[in-house]
Design an enzyme around this catalytic site. Structure first.
Site, PDB file in Angstrom:
ATOM      1  N   GLU A   1      66.325  45.107  10.249  1.00  0.00           N
ATOM      2  CA  GLU A   1      66.289  46.476  10.597  1.00  0.00           C
ATOM      3  C   GLU A   1      67.492  47.348   9.775  1.00  0.00           C
ATOM      4  O   GLU A   1      67.390  48.425   9.550  1.00  0.00           O
ATOM      5  CB  GLU A   1      66.505  46.456  12.071  1.00  0.00           C
ATOM      6  CG  GLU A   1      65.415  46.454  12.842  1.00  0.00           C
ATOM      7  CD  GLU A   1      65.157  44.932  13.194  1.00  0.00           C
ATOM      8  OE1 GLU A   1      64.260  44.793  14.139  1.00  0.00           O
ATOM      9  OE2 GLU A   1      65.704  44.305  12.453  1.00  0.00           O
TER      10      GLU A   1
ATOM     11  N   GLU B   1      61.610  39.112  16.914  1.00  0.00           N
ATOM     12  CA  GLU B   1      61.903  39.426  18.365  1.00  0.00           C
ATOM     13  C   GLU B   1      60.859  38.814  19.187  1.00  0.00           C
ATOM     14  O   GLU B   1      61.316  37.792  20.077  1.00  0.00           O
ATOM     15  CB  GLU B   1      62.078  40.782  18.590  1.00  0.00           C
ATOM     16  CG  GLU B   1      63.611  40.930  18.084  1.00  0.00           C
ATOM     17  CD  GLU B   1      63.778  42.594  18.293  1.00  0.00           C
ATOM     18  OE1 GLU B   1      64.981  43.040  18.576  1.00  0.00           O
ATOM     19  OE2 GLU B   1      62.643  43.418  18.127  1.00  0.00           O
TER      20      GLU B   1
END
Length: 280
Positions: A154, A134
């Site tokens: 994730e 990110e």
């Protein structure tokens, strides 16, 4: 958000012992700021303290008009950043608790930040997973070592890339490529990410610094006011059609149009010499 692993299990940084090196560093030299996540004992995973420090750094750089480019990287050779520290207290939060307390600036204070008008170059020297990925998505230029690996992993630990990963990836690369990564949590190497359009340049690890410096030099060759205007125009108008965006009188745009840089650029061109940018 990230809860990542380097291998197929969730071990990675989770069981690492504490280290005396546990910090984020900022150095500024020759108009270039270098931000280093230095938590090598957890593969440069970010905990609450590191997150707060990163936000402080970005806020400082937003106010420093002498800084014309930023390089962000991870210390060591193994990892850029593997996301949230799985050994930290944040891992005790439920998904809903994490979501309720999301940082408006995103992971590392960068992944969703729209107020930083200085170009950010991600120097990806190893694993960029979860929140680390990110951070990469929050950068403007990405230079990676051949051994770098990227992923929003994730889902493999029952979590979600809530700090912009899901929404940014589908905007930055083709839909099926993005979904192929998001729905599987798989990792991709630097060459594959370059082929998707997310990475600007891939080089052998020993050539990474030289490659990053080439990009920095190219940014510094441009008028600082023009560069700031470009970035502000992009970040502040992404939700608008091009014709609508063109009409906005953004502060950095107006400053660039009436700057000493704009006059110096024309003079230098006419005099057949390199420009010397006043930066105002």
């Amino acid at each position: 958000m990230t809860a990542t692993s380097v291998e197929s299990t969730t071990a990675g940084a989770a069981s690492a012992a504490p280290s005396p090196v546990d910090q984020v560093t900022l150095t500024i030299e020759n108009h270039v700021a270098t931000v280093v996540i230095d938590r090598q004992h957890v593969l440069n995973a970010v905990d609450g303290t590191a997150q707060a420090r990163l936000n402080e750094i970005w806020a400082q750089l937003e106010q420093d008009t002498d800084v014309r480019a930023v390089v962000i990287t991870g210390a060591g050779t193994r990892a850029f950043c593997v996301g949230a520290d799985m050994s930290a207290s944040a891992v005790d939060k439920t998904g809903l608790e994490y979501w309720a307390g999301l940082d408006p600036n995103g992971f590392g204070g960068l992944s969703l930040r729209t107020s930083l008008d200085v170009p950010v170059i991600a120097r990806v020297n190893g694993y960029a997973l979860g929140g680390g990925m990110e951070i990469v998505l929050g950068a403007d230029i990405v230079v990676a070592a051949e051994n770098a690996r990227f992923g929003l992993t994730e889902p493999r630990v029952g979590r979600l890339a809530l700090d912009g990963g899901i929404h940014q990836l589908v905007r930055r690369i083709p839909y099926t490529q993005a979904m192929g990564m998001l729905l599987t949590g798989r990792k991709a190497d630097a060459a594959e990410m370059q082929s998707m359009g997310l990475v600007n340049e891939v080089v052998p690890a020993e050539e990474l610094d030289a490659a990053v410096q080439r990009w920095v030099d190219q940014v510094l060759a441009c008028a600082p006011t023009s560069v700031r205007a470009v970035k502000q125009m992009v970040t502040q108008t992404q939700h608008l059609a091009a014709k609508e965006a063109r009409g906005l009188r953004l502060p950095a745009l107006m400053a660039a149009l009436d700057s000493e840089d704009s006059a110096e650029g024309v003079r230098a061109f006419q005099e057949k010499r390199p420009p010397v940018w006043p930066g105002r």
